[in-house]
Scaffold this motif. Structure first.
Motif, PDB file in Angstrom:
ATOM      1  N   PHE A   1       3.221  -0.743   9.961  1.00 38.39           N
ATOM      2  CA  PHE A   1       3.336   0.647   9.482  1.00 38.39           C
ATOM      3  C   PHE A   1       2.107   1.046   8.665  1.00 38.39           C
ATOM      4  N   LEU A   2       1.664   0.178   7.762  1.00 34.47           N
ATOM      5  CA  LEU A   2       0.502   0.483   6.923  1.00 34.47           C
ATOM      6  C   LEU A   2      -0.772   0.592   7.746  1.00 34.47           C
ATOM      7  N   LEU A   3      -0.905  -0.244   8.764  1.00 37.08           N
ATOM      8  CA  LEU A   3      -2.079  -0.171   9.648  1.00 37.08           C
ATOM      9  C   LEU A   3      -2.089   1.141  10.425  1.00 37.08           C
ATOM     10  N   ASN A   4      -0.934   1.610  10.836  1.00 34.92           N
ATOM     11  CA  ASN A   4      -0.852   2.899  11.529  1.00 34.92           C
ATOM     12  C   ASN A   4      -1.254   4.049  10.614  1.00 34.92           C
ATOM     13  N   ILE A   5      -0.884   3.939   9.342  1.00 35.94           N
ATOM     14  CA  ILE A   5      -1.268   4.966   8.372  1.00 35.94           C
ATOM     15  C   ILE A   5      -2.786   5.030   8.247  1.00 35.94           C
ATOM     16  N   ILE A   6      -3.445   3.865   8.224  1.00 34.94           N
ATOM     17  CA  ILE A   6      -4.910   3.835   8.123  1.00 34.94           C
ATOM     18  C   ILE A   6      -5.535   4.560   9.310  1.00 34.94           C
ATOM     19  N   LYS A   7      -5.009   4.324  10.489  1.00 28.67           N
ATOM     20  CA  LYS A   7      -5.577   4.946  11.687  1.00 28.67           C
ATOM     21  C   LYS A   7      -5.305   6.451  11.741  1.00 28.67           C
ATOM     22  N   GLU A   8      -4.147   6.864  11.285  1.00 34.03           N
ATOM     23  CA  GLU A   8      -3.746   8.262  11.409  1.00 34.03           C
ATOM     24  C   GLU A   8      -4.126   9.118  10.203  1.00 34.03           C
ATOM     25  N   ASP A   9      -4.138   8.514   9.020  1.00 33.25           N
ATOM     26  CA  ASP A   9      -4.389   9.289   7.793  1.00 33.25           C
ATOM     27  C   ASP A   9      -5.008   8.377   6.734  1.00 33.25           C
ATOM     28  N   ALA A  10      -6.250   7.982   6.970  1.00 37.12           N
ATOM     29  CA  ALA A  10      -6.916   7.027   6.080  1.00 37.12           C
ATOM     30  C   ALA A  10      -7.052   7.565   4.654  1.00 37.12           C
ATOM     31  N   LEU A  11      -7.174   8.885   4.510  1.00 41.06           N
ATOM     32  CA  LEU A  11      -7.341   9.477   3.178  1.00 41.06           C
ATOM     33  C   LEU A  11      -6.148   9.202   2.280  1.00 41.06           C
ATOM     34  N   PHE A  12      -4.996   8.953   2.878  1.00 44.22           N
ATOM     35  CA  PHE A  12      -3.775   8.656   2.120  1.00 44.22           C
ATOM     36  C   PHE A  12      -4.009   7.503   1.155  1.00 44.22           C
ATOM     37  N   TYR A  13      -4.754   6.489   1.575  1.00 41.48           N
ATOM     38  CA  TYR A  13      -4.971   5.293   0.764  1.00 41.48           C
ATOM     39  C   TYR A  13      -5.837   5.578  -0.465  1.00 41.48           C
ATOM     40  N   ILE A  14      -6.611   6.626  -0.411  1.00 42.53           N
ATOM     41  CA  ILE A  14      -7.437   7.003  -1.563  1.00 42.53           C
ATOM     42  C   ILE A  14      -6.687   7.997  -2.447  1.00 42.53           C
ATOM     43  N   LYS A  15      -6.130   8.990  -1.817  1.00 45.41           N
ATOM     44  CA  LYS A  15      -5.434  10.059  -2.541  1.00 45.41           C
ATOM     45  C   LYS A  15      -4.212   9.530  -3.292  1.00 45.41           C
ATOM     46  N   TYR A  16      -3.500   8.593  -2.674  1.00 46.08           N
ATOM     47  CA  TYR A  16      -2.287   8.035  -3.282  1.00 46.08           C
ATOM     48  C   TYR A  16      -2.471   6.543  -3.556  1.00 46.08           C
ATOM     49  N   PHE A  17      -3.616   6.198  -4.093  1.00 49.09           N
ATOM     50  CA  PHE A  17      -3.921   4.793  -4.356  1.00 49.09           C
ATOM     51  C   PHE A  17      -2.918   4.176  -5.322  1.00 49.09           C
ATOM     52  N   TYR A  18      -2.463   4.961  -6.294  1.00 53.16           N
ATOM     53  CA  TYR A  18      -1.468   4.456  -7.252  1.00 53.16           C
ATOM     54  C   TYR A  18      -0.218   3.979  -6.518  1.00 53.16           C
ATOM     55  N   ILE A  19       0.292   4.807  -5.620  1.00 54.11           N
ATOM     56  CA  ILE A  19       1.497   4.460  -4.858  1.00 54.11           C
ATOM     57  C   ILE A  19       1.235   3.239  -3.984  1.00 54.11           C
ATOM     58  N   VAL A  20       0.100   3.230  -3.295  1.00 59.04           N
ATOM     59  CA  VAL A  20      -0.239   2.126  -2.394  1.00 59.04           C
ATOM     60  C   VAL A  20      -0.282   0.811  -3.157  1.00 59.04           C
ATOM     61  N   PHE A  21      -0.920   0.812  -4.328  1.00 55.77           N
ATOM     62  CA  PHE A  21      -1.025  -0.421  -5.103  1.00 55.77           C
ATOM     63  C   PHE A  21       0.347  -0.904  -5.566  1.00 55.77           C
ATOM     64  N   VAL A  22       1.142   0.002  -6.124  1.00 55.05           N
ATOM     65  CA  VAL A  22       2.475  -0.388  -6.610  1.00 55.05           C
ATOM     66  C   VAL A  22       3.302  -0.965  -5.476  1.00 55.05           C
ATOM     67  N   VAL A  23       3.265  -0.328  -4.332  1.00 52.68           N
ATOM     68  CA  VAL A  23       4.033  -0.791  -3.175  1.00 52.68           C
ATOM     69  C   VAL A  23       3.592  -2.188  -2.751  1.00 52.68           C
ATOM     70  N   LEU A  24       2.292  -2.363  -2.552  1.00 53.29           N
ATOM     71  CA  LEU A  24       1.789  -3.655  -2.086  1.00 53.29           C
ATOM     72  C   LEU A  24       2.006  -4.749  -3.128  1.00 53.29           C
ATOM     73  N   ALA A  25       1.753  -4.433  -4.404  1.00 51.17           N
ATOM     74  CA  ALA A  25       1.900  -5.434  -5.466  1.00 51.17           C
ATOM     75  C   ALA A  25       3.346  -5.880  -5.611  1.00 51.17           C
ATOM     76  N   THR A  26       4.281  -4.930  -5.559  1.00 53.13           N
ATOM     77  CA  THR A  26       5.694  -5.264  -5.743  1.00 53.13           C
ATOM     78  C   THR A  26       6.236  -6.047  -4.551  1.00 53.13           C
ATOM     79  N   ILE A  27       5.864  -5.629  -3.351  1.00 51.80           N
ATOM     80  CA  ILE A  27       6.320  -6.347  -2.157  1.00 51.80           C
ATOM     81  C   ILE A  27       5.751  -7.764  -2.130  1.00 51.80           C
ATOM     82  N   PHE A  28       4.469  -7.892  -2.440  1.00 48.30           N
ATOM     83  CA  PHE A  28       3.851  -9.223  -2.460  1.00 48.30           C
ATOM     84  C   PHE A  28       4.507 -10.107  -3.520  1.00 48.30           C
TER      85      PHE A  28
END
Length: 458
Positions: A40-67
């Motif tokens: 799912f995250l790889l698909n987001i990069i391909k379809e809307d890469a800006l999401f990872y910059i604009k919502y970096f806070y959310i991305v980090f919290v999600v990845l850190a908590t899941i890991f």
């Protein structure tokens, strides 16, 4: 066509995650849900890469908590802060489904907002715009400088004090304490000046950045404050990238951001070596686990039972929520309630008395009160909130509305604390109510004031 394909993939993944939750007692379904989420995250990069910059806070919290949750679920070590050995409980699939819901909500609504978001050159070409951001940035620089001068004789990494201990002995209070609290709210103006300005304007912006880093380093911050500044900078950067670069270029930026983030973590470990009594790897492993330990332990203890009869405890936050951490002994709302729920009372009280609290409790608290539906409801609510605030901030930056930029970044910062700690009292203070009234009354209005022949947009 690509959007339709993405929606089909998301529907398939949703079904996979739901099945994984149902059969979460089997370890293989935790692995399957994790693999599905990475797809799912790889698909987001391909379809809307800006999401990872604009919502970096959310991305980090999600990845850190899941890991962190994955490490605990499949690890075999002692979790000091909850006084339990790591073990498999099957908490990962529901966490992944909740975060999937959060990201899908943000991604869907963000596409709607992108059609409305004002887009123009990020360069501060108008003289009044230049002067507005320049003067505010100079004020911010002076504010940070005064705070830094006050703590300069007592660097935390030399005297060996953690942030909370440093705040007790050498922390700023009174007017200087109020000034230091406004650094995260004002730092966005130097960031805009750094990206959109040239020459001396960019120098002023970079000076604010460097001095704020030194200040936070001096007072014992190791990660949180630097991470917060990075997230704010990336919101501004996303606004710049959206009108200038292709998806391929944005993906290149994401890789550079990842490298910068790794450097930040390494610097954090280096700083920690000055004040931590144990080994750095012990500190690192404990910090990783800390991101997911509240969720993991609450999932195990509450076992999916409803606790709706206790939800009125959260009303305590409106009376106590603005108090300092050290004044929250025996509090039974938000993060504090979960701390007492998952760990021995004496240990938790000692931590709170020292000024420390756990993190990432929002989804865990919703699970505690509302069982399996709670985290999903929370994901949708917080997804709507962060999409709205981030895009309104985008619009304010594009229109150079300096007061609205300040107000929206303030609300964004409130959101990050509430998202993690489940403490919403800052949204209901007299100041917050005044902010809402102003934003509503001035919606879609272009207000300006003249200050010494400089038109300042509000």
């Amino acid at each position: 066509m690509r959007i339709k394909n993405l929606n089909k993939i998301n529907c398939l993944l949703l079904g996979l995650f739901v099945i994984s939750v149902i059969f979460s007692r089997f370890k293989v379904f935790s692995i399957i849900s994790l693999i599905g989420f990475l797809i799912f995250l790889l698909n987001i990069i391909k379809e809307d890469a800006l999401f990872y910059i604009k919502y970096f806070y959310i991305v980090f919290v999600v990845l850190a908590t899941i890991f962190a949750c994955f490490v605990i679920e499949f690890g075999n070590f002692f979790l000091l802060e909850v006084r339990e050995f790591a073990k498999y409980t099957g908490s990962l699939p529901l966490l992944i489904l909740s975060y999937f819901t959060l990201i899908v909500t943000i991604n869907y609504l963000d596409k709607k907002y992108n059609k409305k978001t004002v887009k123009k050159s990020f360069v501060l070409s108008d003289k009044s715009e230049q002067l507005s951001f320049r003067y505010i940035s100079i004020f911010t620089l002076l504010l940070i400088f005064l705070c830094f001068i006050k703590v300069l004789p007592h660097p935390s990494f030399v005297i060996g004090l953690e942030r909370a201990d440093y705040a007790i002995q050498y922390g700023l209070s009174g007017i200087f304490g109020k000034m230091s609290q406004n650094i995260p709210r004002l730092i966005i103006f130097p960031f805009v000046l750094t990206i959109g300005g040239k020459g001396k304007d960019r120098f002023i912006g970079l000076s604010c950045l460097i001095l704020s880093i030194l200040y936070y380093l001096w007072v014992g911050n190791k990660f949180g404050a630097f991470f917060e500044m990075m997230c704010i900078f990336l919101i501004v950067l996303a606004d710049y990238l959206v009108v200038r670069f292709s998806t391929r270029k944005i993906i290149s930026f994401i890789s550079k951001i990842a490298i910068a983030f790794v450097i930040l973590i390494c610097v954090t470990l280096l700083i920690q070596s000055f004040t931590y009594n144990g080994t750095i790897m012990t500190y690192f492993s404990s910090r990783i686990a800390a991101e997911g330990q509240v969720w993991w332990r609450v999932f195990d203890l509450s076992a999916g039972k409803f606790h709706l009869n206790e939800i009125l405890d959260e009303l305590q936050s409106f009376k106590l929520g603005t108090k300092d951490v050290r004044e929250s002994l025996n509090a039974h709302y938000g993060i504090y309630k979960m701390m007492y729920y998952i760990a021995p009372e004496s240990y938790v009280s000692s931590l709170i008395s020292a000024g420390y609290r756990y993190t990432e409790a929002g989804f865990a608290i919703m699970f505690y009160y509302f069982s399996y539906m709670g985290p999903l409801i929370y994901a949708i609510i917080m997804g709507i909130y962060f999409t709205f605030i981030t895009n309104r901030l985008f619009i304010a930056i594009n229109k150079r509305q300096v007061l609205r930029v300040y107000l929206y970044i303030r609300l964004w910062l409130y959101g990050t604390t509430s998202f993690s700690m489940f403490i919403f009292s800052p949204f209901f203070t007299p100041m917050s109510v005044a902010i809402y009234v102003y934003l509503l009354l001035t919606h879609n209005k272009n207000l300006t004031v003249n200050i010494k022949n400089v038109k300042v947009k509000l």
